[in-house]
Design a protein around this motif. Structure first.
Motif, PDB file in Angstrom:
ATOM      1  N   GLU A   1      -7.922   1.078  -6.758  1.00  0.00           N
ATOM      2  CA  GLU A   1      -7.852   2.116  -5.905  1.00  0.00           C
ATOM      3  C   GLU A   1      -6.545   3.289  -6.355  1.00  0.00           C
ATOM      4  OE1 GLU A   1      -7.755   0.695  -2.025  1.00  0.00           O
ATOM      5  OE2 GLU A   1      -9.884   0.739  -1.778  1.00  0.00           O
TER       6      GLU A   1
ATOM      7  N   GLU B   1     -13.122   8.531  -4.434  1.00  0.00           N
ATOM      8  CA  GLU B   1     -12.728   8.784  -6.056  1.00  0.00           C
ATOM      9  C   GLU B   1     -12.124   9.625  -6.510  1.00  0.00           C
ATOM     10  OE1 GLU B   1     -16.763   8.053  -7.250  1.00  0.00           O
ATOM     11  OE2 GLU B   1     -16.946   6.139  -6.483  1.00  0.00           O
TER      12      GLU B   1
ATOM     13  N   SER C   1      -7.370   4.434  -9.876  1.00  0.00           N
ATOM     14  CA  SER C   1      -8.317   5.595 -10.000  1.00  0.00           C
ATOM     15  C   SER C   1      -7.515   6.851  -9.636  1.00  0.00           C
ATOM     16  CB  SER C   1      -9.332   4.984  -8.903  1.00  0.00           C
ATOM     17  OG  SER C   1      -9.995   4.143  -9.392  1.00  0.00           O
TER      18      SER C   1
ATOM     19  N   ALA D   1     -12.156   4.558 -14.229  1.00  0.00           N
ATOM     20  CA  ALA D   1     -12.301   4.284 -12.809  1.00  0.00           C
ATOM     21  C   ALA D   1     -13.909   4.150 -12.471  1.00  0.00           C
ATOM     22  CB  ALA D   1     -12.007   5.480 -11.599  1.00  0.00           C
TER      23      ALA D   1
ATOM     24  N   LEU E   1      -8.831  -4.719  -4.605  1.00  0.00           N
ATOM     25  CA  LEU E   1      -9.224  -3.180  -4.471  1.00  0.00           C
ATOM     26  C   LEU E   1      -8.054  -2.307  -4.643  1.00  0.00           C
ATOM     27  CD1 LEU E   1     -12.256  -3.172  -1.907  1.00  0.00           C
ATOM     28  CD2 LEU E   1     -12.347  -2.206  -4.310  1.00  0.00           C
TER      29      LEU E   1
ATOM     30  N   ARG F   1      -4.954   7.544   0.786  1.00  0.00           N
ATOM     31  CA  ARG F   1      -4.953   8.055  -0.701  1.00  0.00           C
ATOM     32  C   ARG F   1      -3.737   8.843  -1.140  1.00  0.00           C
ATOM     33  NH1 ARG F   1      -9.223  11.515  -0.874  1.00  0.00           N
ATOM     34  NH2 ARG F   1      -9.532  11.374  -3.183  1.00  0.00           N
TER      35      ARG F   1
ATOM     36  N   SER G   1     -13.356   2.144  -5.886  1.00  0.00           N
ATOM     37  CA  SER G   1     -12.162   2.299  -4.830  1.00  0.00           C
ATOM     38  C   SER G   1     -12.948   2.622  -3.481  1.00  0.00           C
ATOM     39  CB  SER G   1     -11.380   3.572  -5.177  1.00  0.00           C
ATOM     40  OG  SER G   1     -10.603   3.805  -3.896  1.00  0.00           O
ATOM     41  N   THR G   2     -12.697   1.927  -2.386  1.00  0.00           N
ATOM     42  CA  THR G   2     -13.291   2.369  -1.170  1.00  0.00           C
ATOM     43  C   THR G   2     -12.502   3.499  -0.393  1.00  0.00           C
ATOM     44  OG1 THR G   2     -11.954   0.588   0.265  1.00  0.00           O
ATOM     45  CG2 THR G   2     -13.971  -0.175  -0.777  1.00  0.00           C
ATOM     46  N   GLN G   3     -11.578   3.697  -0.968  1.00  0.00           N
ATOM     47  CA  GLN G   3     -10.933   5.005  -0.403  1.00  0.00           C
ATOM     48  C   GLN G   3     -11.003   6.507  -0.894  1.00  0.00           C
ATOM     49  OE1 GLN G   3      -8.751   4.426   2.014  1.00  0.00           O
ATOM     50  NE2 GLN G   3      -8.651   2.240   1.721  1.00  0.00           N
TER      51      GLN G   3
END
Length: 416
Positions: free
Chosen positions: A337, A227, A340, A399, A333, A313, A223-225
């Motif tokens: 996300e 973890e 996760s 994740a 993604l 998030r 996730s780019t947001q």
């Protein structure tokens, strides 16, 4: 042999202070952030007419900081309004396109960087050249310099080949442009990175068609947001809403969901809310017209962009589910996300989603409108067995994480 690293920052410079970038931009930023602080980084690079300009590590770090700030705006006004709307405290707005930064501001930010060359710094011998965003690869002359540097190993990230396989889902003329991009990459790449086995298998067929042999490393991005789990918002968790995170473009299948929501709004039960998060893509006039002109949708659907990372998030963590009805994807993604964060995902029944979701999502055909309608109705009931099973499945999702991701990527790079 441990090779020094040259990181191509051209795409990040092109993004500049533009926010709301799609998945490729966010992955490029994640790689740049990692390697900008890496002891093996020799320099950044930016395309030039006669070869790439060398950018000092300190300059690459500043670019990463500036683009990262644009990707995660500090202004929480839109989140406050969005949360208020979900709670029934804010009126439904007309769905105008999210604001974008001025063209002049973008030009002024980019121009000095496009010409920068931190001399006498040069691309070192025996280096690894990393190109994550496949930016401007449709212009082969920009990469001819690699033919003069046989000492270097060029590694490109090839995200998917969807424009070749499903050209009807992209802009007119994009297939030919993308074909030039792929040809450039396969001509110069000593190795490839990608996101999924499904994409790797397709790329291998393309490599074989050209009679080449190029090693491919598959590593699913995290996730780019972020973890970590976020705190539960009890008020928001009681709201009945779903989220779709995606650029507005035909292959994401927004129209199916909007027509479905129109049917839900006309039904006997209160309709849940739908939040669309993403920038405006292409050939989406019907989607935007429906958002702006369909009065039946206005109380139930909101389009937003430029949400701070923490806000996105927070939004995902408390939603009934993430929706991803895409016709085709190279990765996805938002699915990673959401899962996760322990949020259920209702996604298209396509191979790549089965792979990246680890079979922990609910899979439906992207053309099964009635099936999606029934699933959304089920997920709007807190005691629905279908929803409870999906929550349990999301909690069992393993994740991926960034330390392990880059450990494996670097191990592959060291083998070249």
């Amino acid at each position: 042999m441990t090779r020094p690293i040259v990181y191509d920052a051209t795409h990040l410079v092109s993004l500049g202070t533009a926010s709301g970038a799609a998945g490729i931009g966010r992955l490029d930023l994640a790689f740049a952030r990692h390697f900008a602080a890496h002891p093996r980084l020799a320099c950044g690079a930016h395309y030039g007419a006669r070869g790439p300009h060398a950018l000092a590590p300190s300059r690459l770090s500043r670019i990463v900081a500036d683009v990262g700030a644009a990707f995660a705006p500090d202004d929480s006004t839109e989140w406050t309004r969005l949360r208020g709307w979900l709670l029934g405290e804010e009126p439904a707005p007309i769905a105008t396109a999210p604001a974008s930064r001025s063209a002049l501001g973008q030009f002024l930010w980019r121009a000095p960087l496009r010409l920068a060359n931190d001399g006498p710094r040069a691309l070192p011998p025996d280096a690894l050249y990393l190109n994550i965003a496949q930016h401007a690869c449709e212009f082969p002359l920009l990469f001819r310099w690699l033919e003069q540097r046989p000492d270097m190993r060029a590694v490109f990230f090839l995200h998917d080949l969807l424009p070749l396989d499903r050209p009807e889902l992209f802009r007119r003329g994009y297939e030919a442009l993308f074909r030039r991009r792929v040809d450039t990459i396969l001509r110069h790449a000593n190795a490839l990175l990608t996101t999924s086995e499904a994409v790797a298998e397709r790329v291998e067929r393309e490599i074989a068609r050209k009679g080449a042999r190029i090693p491919i490393h598959v590593e699913p991005p995290p996730s780019t947001q972020g973890e970590a789990m976020v705190a539960r918002d009890e008020d928001l968790a009681r709201c009945d809403y779903f989220v779709l995170v995606s650029t507005l473009e035909p292959r994401k299948n927004h129209l199916m969901l909007l027509n479905l929501w129109r049917a839900l709004a006309a039904g006997p039960r209160p309709a849940p809310k739908l939040v669309l998060v993403g920038g405006r893509g292409w050939e989406n006039e019907q989607i935007v017209d429906m958002l702006n002109r369909c009065e039946a949708l206005r109380p139930h659907v909101r389009w937003t962009s430029d949400l701070p990372t923490a806000a996105l998030r927070h939004l995902l963590s408390n939603a009934n589910a993430l929706l991803m009805p895409s016709f085709a994807e190279g990765y996805g993604l938002p699915v990673v996300e959401a899962l996760s964060l322990g949020t259920p995902a209702i996604v298209s029944d396509i191979p790549v989603f089965h792979e990246i979701a680890q079979e922990r999502a609910l899979f439906l055909s992207p053309i099964d409108g009635l099936g999606w309608k029934r699933a959304i109705e089920d997920f709007s009931m807190t005691d629905s067995p279908r929803r409870l099973a999906a929550i349990d499945a999301a909690r069992r999702f393993e994740a991926p994480n960034w330390p392990r991701y880059f450990e494996r990527v670097e191990s592959f790079l060291d083998s070249l």
